[in-house]
Design a protein around this motif. Sequence first.
Motif: not given
Length: 165
Positions: A55-70
């Motif tokens: 769920l927290l990864s959705l916050i950084v959805l605009a940054k695909p690399i951070k989203f992917t890791v989380m």
Amino acid sequence: MDALTRLHRSLAGGDDEERQEEDILGDTDDLCSLSPLQRVYAFAACLATGLALMLLSLIVLAKPIKFTVMFTFGNIMAVGSTVFVMGLNKQLRMMLNPVRVYATAIYGGCVVFALIFALLLHDKLLTLIAIICEICALFWYSLSYIPFARRIVSDLMVKLCDTEL
């Protein structure tokens, strides 16, 4: 016998003594000396942490690399949480069951590729493609636990995507 012990035995597949002798992977259940209640707590904590990361990864959805890791680590934690309830041997046997082996392999490959594309190559497009494939593989893998679910979804997709009228 209390309810948690019965829950553990039913999820682990009944009497473990006979299966552990013939198990190829060895006796890893004895390495964990958690009580059934502690296993349920560990399962809940691991699942909650995994879901929170997703769920927290959705916050950084605009940054695909951070989203992917989380998202990927949250996904791995959520899937891995069942190890506390069933045990590692049972989990691996179920994942490598002929019904699930292809979905498991595709899911594992997509997890590895998503992390490689995100952390080593820093390629956003390939990372997003790998994440989409990871989600689809996990969905297909999860459907294998519900009787006739894969067939229903397959028939539905054929009807929705059929171009002949």
